[in-house]
Design an enzyme around this catalytic site. Structure first.
Site, mmCIF file in Angstrom:
data_model
loop_
_atom_site.group_PDB
_atom_site.id
_atom_site.type_symbol
_atom_site.label_atom_id
_atom_site.label_comp_id
_atom_site.label_asym_id
_atom_site.label_seq_id
_atom_site.Cartn_x
_atom_site.Cartn_y
_atom_site.Cartn_z
ATOM 1 N N MET A 10 6.106 -21.157 38.979
ATOM 2 C CA MET A 10 4.762 -21.324 39.537
ATOM 3 C C MET A 10 3.714 -21.437 38.434
ATOM 4 O O MET A 10 2.844 -20.596 38.296
ATOM 5 C CB MET A 10 4.459 -20.144 40.470
ATOM 6 C CG MET A 10 5.440 -20.031 41.630
ATOM 7 S SD MET A 10 5.384 -18.431 42.450
ATOM 8 C CE MET A 10 6.393 -17.421 41.334
ATOM 9 N N THR A 83 3.053 -15.622 36.915
ATOM 10 C CA THR A 83 1.892 -16.341 37.422
ATOM 11 C C THR A 83 0.786 -15.334 37.661
ATOM 12 O O THR A 83 1.058 -14.211 38.100
ATOM 13 C CB THR A 83 2.209 -17.062 38.750
ATOM 14 O OG1 THR A 83 0.998 -17.370 39.446
ATOM 15 C CG2 THR A 83 3.081 -16.223 39.658
ATOM 16 N N CYS A 197 -4.696 -17.958 33.841
ATOM 17 C CA CYS A 197 -3.669 -18.758 34.499
ATOM 18 C C CYS A 197 -2.609 -19.012 33.447
ATOM 19 O O CYS A 197 -2.938 -19.349 32.296
ATOM 20 C CB CYS A 197 -4.241 -20.065 35.034
ATOM 21 S SG CYS A 197 -2.989 -21.117 35.801
ATOM 22 N N GLU A 199 -0.708 -21.315 32.704
ATOM 23 C CA GLU A 199 -0.586 -22.637 32.091
ATOM 24 C C GLU A 199 -1.665 -22.930 31.052
ATOM 25 O O GLU A 199 -1.522 -23.862 30.255
ATOM 26 C CB GLU A 199 -0.642 -23.749 33.156
ATOM 27 C CG GLU A 199 0.608 -23.919 33.983
ATOM 28 C CD GLU A 199 0.679 -22.917 35.121
ATOM 29 O OE1 GLU A 199 1.782 -22.702 35.652
ATOM 30 O OE2 GLU A 199 -0.372 -22.340 35.478
#
Length: 230
Positions: A10, A83, A197, A199
């Site tokens: 995720m 995540t 986050c 990412e």
């Protein structure tokens, strides 16, 4: 060494980072050919994203709680949810398992507090920036003041995550936008910036901000390794 359970996918882009970091840190700590003892469950993010978008958080909690139970059954001795956003349903996961759950907000707050900071800027998905499950925990449990970008910039941050970073796209233009937004947060009083986050560390790093950066992915993975090796 305790076995780490990584509940990821995720997105898979950030789950790769978790896997890399925990193995690198174990190798640094133990030397030789050592690597992390871990089990990984990577879900189909499209299914989870649909539950997010349709506000079906209860179903998402049930789904990830089952996945966490599978990791525990596979021998995981502590659980890492890879995540930030899905920590919205952290309580459901914790109730479903008997092993320790390593909460990413607590881990991040500990690092911020250790540096003596009281006011931080947050970059994350819209869910994480605008709902209370994350910012509220930072405020209530850790006494941190949290500053988020203005509405238009929150949309930019969110869209870059879902439309680019979760798809493996790293854009110089988006990096410049994030730099501007981080500079604005610093101008508004942020003493540090949380990459909230998992990412975002693919796009920006310490040199992109005028104040210290707190990479939640790395901090979370580091904490997992610490617990694994104690």
């Amino acid at each position: 060494m305790k076995r780490i359970g990584l509940l990821g996918g995720m997105s898979w882009e950030s789950t790769i980072e978790y896997y890399r970091i925990v193995n690198e840190l174990v190798a640094e700590r133990l030397g030789g050919l050592h690597s992390a003892d871990c089990v990984v469950r990577s879900v189909d993010f499209a299914e989870i994203e649909a539950l997010q978008r349709e506000d079906r958080w209860s179903e998402a909690g049930e789904r990830l709680a089952r996945e966490a139970q599978h990791l525990e059954a596979a021998g995981a001795e502590l659980l890492v949810l890879c995540t930030n956003t899905m920590h919205k349903i952290a309580a459901e996961i914790e109730l479903a398992i008997s092993i320790p759950f390593v909460h990413i907000a607590d881990t991040t707050a500990a690092a911020v507090r250790a540096d003596g900071l009281e006011r931080v800027g947050l970059l994350a998905t819209a869910y994480t920036m605008e709902q209370d499950f994350y910012t509220g925990r930072l405020r209530t449990d850790h006494g941190l003041e949290v500053i988020t970008p203005h509405a238009d910039d929150r949309k930019i941050v969110h869209d870059v995550i879902y439309d680019e970073l979760c798809r493996g796209v790293v854009s110089d233009l988006s990096r410049e936008k994030y730099r501007r937004i981080m500079a604005d947060l610093a101008d508004r009083g942020a003493q540090g910036i949380l990459l909230g986050c998992t990412e975002i560390d693919l796009l920006v790093s310490a040199e992109d901000a005028p104040v210290p950066i707190y990479d939640t992915t790395r901090l979370h993975a580091q904490r997992a390794v610490e617990l694994s090796l104690t």
